[in-house]
Scaffold this motif. Structure first.
Motif, PDB file in Angstrom:
ATOM      1  N   PRO A  56       0.802  -1.235   0.000  1.00  0.00           N
ATOM      2  CA  PRO A  56       0.000   0.000   0.000  1.00  0.00           C
ATOM      3  C   PRO A  56       0.826   1.273   0.000  1.00  0.00           C
ATOM      4  CG  PRO A  56      -0.997  -1.602   1.456  1.00  0.00           C
ATOM      5  CD  PRO A  56       0.310  -2.199   1.014  1.00  0.00           C
ATOM      6  N   GLY A  57       1.940   1.297   0.739  1.00  0.00           N
ATOM      7  CA  GLY A  57       2.767   2.497   0.779  1.00  0.00           C
ATOM      8  C   GLY A  57       3.334   2.900  -0.563  1.00  0.00           C
ATOM      9  N   ASP A  58       3.411   1.948  -1.500  1.00  0.00           N
ATOM     10  CA  ASP A  58       3.931   2.280  -2.833  1.00  0.00           C
ATOM     11  C   ASP A  58       3.084   3.335  -3.525  1.00  0.00           C
ATOM     12  OD1 ASP A  58       5.797   0.258  -2.372  1.00  0.00           O
ATOM     13  OD2 ASP A  58       4.687  -1.243  -3.532  1.00  0.00           O
ATOM     14  N   THR A  59       1.786   3.369  -3.194  1.00  0.00           N
ATOM     15  CA  THR A  59       0.899   4.309  -3.875  1.00  0.00           C
ATOM     16  C   THR A  59       1.127   5.748  -3.447  1.00  0.00           C
ATOM     17  OG1 THR A  59      -0.875   4.083  -2.235  1.00  0.00           O
ATOM     18  CG2 THR A  59      -0.870   2.516  -4.061  1.00  0.00           C
ATOM     19  N   ASN A  60       1.934   5.958  -2.403  1.00  0.00           N
ATOM     20  CA  ASN A  60       2.223   7.315  -1.946  1.00  0.00           C
ATOM     21  C   ASN A  60       3.284   8.009  -2.788  1.00  0.00           C
ATOM     22  OD1 ASN A  60       0.459   6.963   0.252  1.00  0.00           O
ATOM     23  ND2 ASN A  60       2.091   6.114   1.535  1.00  0.00           N
ATOM     24  N   VAL A  61       3.978   7.251  -3.630  1.00  0.00           N
ATOM     25  CA  VAL A  61       5.122   7.786  -4.384  1.00  0.00           C
ATOM     26  C   VAL A  61       4.878   7.551  -5.874  1.00  0.00           C
ATOM     27  CG1 VAL A  61       7.630   7.734  -4.679  1.00  0.00           C
ATOM     28  CG2 VAL A  61       6.625   7.200  -2.437  1.00  0.00           C
ATOM     29  N   PRO A  62       4.572   8.590  -6.639  1.00  0.00           N
ATOM     30  CA  PRO A  62       4.278   8.399  -8.061  1.00  0.00           C
ATOM     31  C   PRO A  62       5.384   7.670  -8.825  1.00  0.00           C
ATOM     32  CG  PRO A  62       3.607  10.588  -7.378  1.00  0.00           C
ATOM     33  CD  PRO A  62       4.337   9.992  -6.216  1.00  0.00           C
ATOM     34  N   ALA A  63       6.632   7.928  -8.468  1.00  0.00           N
ATOM     35  CA  ALA A  63       7.729   7.241  -9.168  1.00  0.00           C
ATOM     36  C   ALA A  63       7.662   5.734  -8.961  1.00  0.00           C
ATOM     37  CB  ALA A  63       9.072   7.776  -8.681  1.00  0.00           C
ATOM     38  N   LEU A  64       7.199   5.303  -7.775  1.00  0.00           N
ATOM     39  CA  LEU A  64       7.080   3.873  -7.520  1.00  0.00           C
ATOM     40  C   LEU A  64       5.920   3.259  -8.298  1.00  0.00           C
ATOM     41  CD1 LEU A  64       7.791   3.548  -3.675  1.00  0.00           C
ATOM     42  CD2 LEU A  64       9.376   3.272  -5.596  1.00  0.00           C
ATOM     43  N   THR A  65       4.782   3.933  -8.325  1.00  0.00           N
ATOM     44  CA  THR A  65       3.660   3.364  -9.069  1.00  0.00           C
ATOM     45  C   THR A  65       3.976   3.293 -10.562  1.00  0.00           C
ATOM     46  OG1 THR A  65       2.587   5.547  -9.137  1.00  0.00           O
ATOM     47  CG2 THR A  65       1.914   4.037  -7.391  1.00  0.00           C
ATOM     48  N   ASP A  66       4.699   4.286 -11.065  1.00  0.00           N
ATOM     49  CA  ASP A  66       5.117   4.237 -12.466  1.00  0.00           C
ATOM     50  C   ASP A  66       6.067   3.063 -12.696  1.00  0.00           C
ATOM     51  OD1 ASP A  66       5.512   5.509 -15.209  1.00  0.00           O
ATOM     52  OD2 ASP A  66       7.580   5.520 -14.441  1.00  0.00           O
ATOM     53  N   SER A  67       7.006   2.873 -11.773  1.00  0.00           N
ATOM     54  CA  SER A  67       7.946   1.766 -11.892  1.00  0.00           C
ATOM     55  C   SER A  67       7.225   0.417 -11.833  1.00  0.00           C
ATOM     56  CB  SER A  67       8.989   1.851 -10.779  1.00  0.00           C
ATOM     57  OG  SER A  67       9.867   0.748 -10.788  1.00  0.00           O
ATOM     58  N   ILE A  68       6.246   0.306 -10.941  1.00  0.00           N
ATOM     59  CA  ILE A  68       5.495  -0.942 -10.837  1.00  0.00           C
ATOM     60  C   ILE A  68       4.790  -1.248 -12.154  1.00  0.00           C
ATOM     61  CG2 ILE A  68       3.467  -2.011  -9.761  1.00  0.00           C
ATOM     62  CD1 ILE A  68       4.298  -0.467  -7.166  1.00  0.00           C
ATOM     63  N   ALA A  69       4.105  -0.259 -12.718  1.00  0.00           N
ATOM     64  CA  ALA A  69       3.385  -0.472 -13.975  1.00  0.00           C
ATOM     65  C   ALA A  69       4.337  -0.900 -15.079  1.00  0.00           C
ATOM     66  CB  ALA A  69       2.634   0.803 -14.368  1.00  0.00           C
ATOM     67  N   ARG A  70       5.474  -0.227 -15.160  1.00  0.00           N
ATOM     68  CA  ARG A  70       6.447  -0.559 -16.201  1.00  0.00           C
ATOM     69  C   ARG A  70       7.037  -1.947 -15.991  1.00  0.00           C
ATOM     70  NH1 ARG A  70      10.624   4.183 -16.192  1.00  0.00           N
ATOM     71  NH2 ARG A  70      11.492   2.989 -17.940  1.00  0.00           N
ATOM     72  N   THR A  71       7.258  -2.320 -14.746  1.00  0.00           N
ATOM     73  CA  THR A  71       7.858  -3.621 -14.455  1.00  0.00           C
ATOM     74  C   THR A  71       6.888  -4.754 -14.725  1.00  0.00           C
ATOM     75  OG1 THR A  71       9.265  -2.561 -12.785  1.00  0.00           O
ATOM     76  CG2 THR A  71       9.104  -4.960 -12.720  1.00  0.00           C
ATOM     77  N   VAL A  72       5.634  -4.584 -14.331  1.00  0.00           N
ATOM     78  CA  VAL A  72       4.629  -5.603 -14.650  1.00  0.00           C
ATOM     79  C   VAL A  72       4.535  -5.795 -16.157  1.00  0.00           C
ATOM     80  CG1 VAL A  72       2.176  -6.167 -14.579  1.00  0.00           C
ATOM     81  CG2 VAL A  72       3.280  -5.235 -12.552  1.00  0.00           C
ATOM     82  N   ALA A  73       4.474  -4.697 -16.893  1.00  0.00           N
ATOM     83  CA  ALA A  73       4.370  -4.789 -18.350  1.00  0.00           C
ATOM     84  C   ALA A  73       5.594  -5.467 -18.948  1.00  0.00           C
ATOM     85  CB  ALA A  73       4.184  -3.395 -18.942  1.00  0.00           C
ATOM     86  N   SER A  74       6.774  -5.121 -18.441  1.00  0.00           N
ATOM     87  CA  SER A  74       8.009  -5.682 -18.984  1.00  0.00           C
ATOM     88  C   SER A  74       8.137  -7.170 -18.687  1.00  0.00           C
ATOM     89  CB  SER A  74       9.214  -4.932 -18.411  1.00  0.00           C
ATOM     90  OG  SER A  74      10.426  -5.505 -18.850  1.00  0.00           O
TER      91      SER A  74
END
Length: 252
Positions: free
Chosen positions: A215-233
């Motif tokens: 849940p804490g990942d959603t507090n940091v836009p850079a982390l949510t962007d990284s998560i989306a990119r990593t899942v896609a990759s």
């Protein structure tokens, strides 16, 4: 023997009424390209002692609905809070450096560990109406007594930083480090982003790959962007899998 298609296991940690909105955001984030909800939820029965999950509440109904839709449910400790006094340099290091006071099962005695596992299992299984897929200790940290209790309690699967195994037999059914993110300090954020970038660029496609979000990942836009990119990759050239695929076959 044919080579196994690479499979990606995705999990959402710390599922609790306290973080319901953030869990929704994470579920939307990781499932964008999934044909169905092929991810797991790690459910905390009473996060930090102030967010109990109770049968008959709207959140309990949501847990049942997620499970009915195909989300794999794990018991994730009880409090997710470490109140133990730790003996030994290694345990003290893990408690202080590998988590922010949340390694609940690192220092518990056998009886307390087993009781919390059993109580958490009963609560969650009564709500979802089916067996939990397994147990995963908060921060992936298990003390010796907790490991013994885990083997006795009958959970089908367990997980730590480097593997998924069957506690009844000790059989390892998936290997490889879990990719995750940390948001509690600037250097942990930077480190998480760097590791995820390396994983996207250079991680060998393995039979089983794992990715975990909090849940804490959603507090940091850079982390949510990284998560989306990593899942896609990581899902490119792989398939989204369920932890339940690692369960022992019926009658085996």
């Amino acid at each position: 023997m044919p080579r196994q298609e690479p499979s990606l296991l995705v999990s959402i940690h710390d599922v609790s009424p306290k973080f319901e909105g953030k869990v929704d955001r994470l579920a939307d984030l990781v499932s964008r390209d999934m044909p169905a909800p092929h991810y797991a939820m790690l459910v905390v029965p009473d996060h930090w002692g102030d967010s109990p999950i109770r049968a008959g509440t709207p959140f309990a109904s949501r847990l049942r609905a997620w499970s009915d839709a195909g989300v794999d449910m794990f018991v994730h400790g009880w409090f997710h809070l470490d109140r133990s006094e730790h003996d030994g340099a290694l345990a003290k290091f893990k408690a202080k450096r590998m988590t922010a006071g949340e390694g609940e099962f690192l220092g518990l005695d056998h009886d307390t560990a087993r009781a919390r596992m059993a109580d958490g299992r009963k609560l969650i299984e009564d709500i979802i109406g089916r067996p939990a897929v397994g147990f995963i200790a908060p921060a992936w940290l298990y003390g010796d007594d907790a490991m013994r209790a885990l083997g006795e309690e009958g959970f089908a699967l367990a997980e730590d930083h480097i593997k998924v195994w069957r506690p009844a037999t000790g059989e390892v059914v998936a290997k490889g480090p879990v990719i995750t993110w940390a948001s509690r300090s600037r250097w942990r954020i930077a480190s998480s982003l760097a590791v995820a970038a390396v994983a996207r660029a250079a991680l060998p496609r393995r039979p089983w790959m794992r990715l975990a979000v909090h849940p804490g990942d959603t507090n940091v836009p850079a982390l949510t962007d990284s998560i989306a990119r990593t899942v896609a990759s990581l899902s490119r050239g792989a398939r989204f899998a369920r932890y339940s695929e690692l369960l022992p076959a019926a009658g085996a």
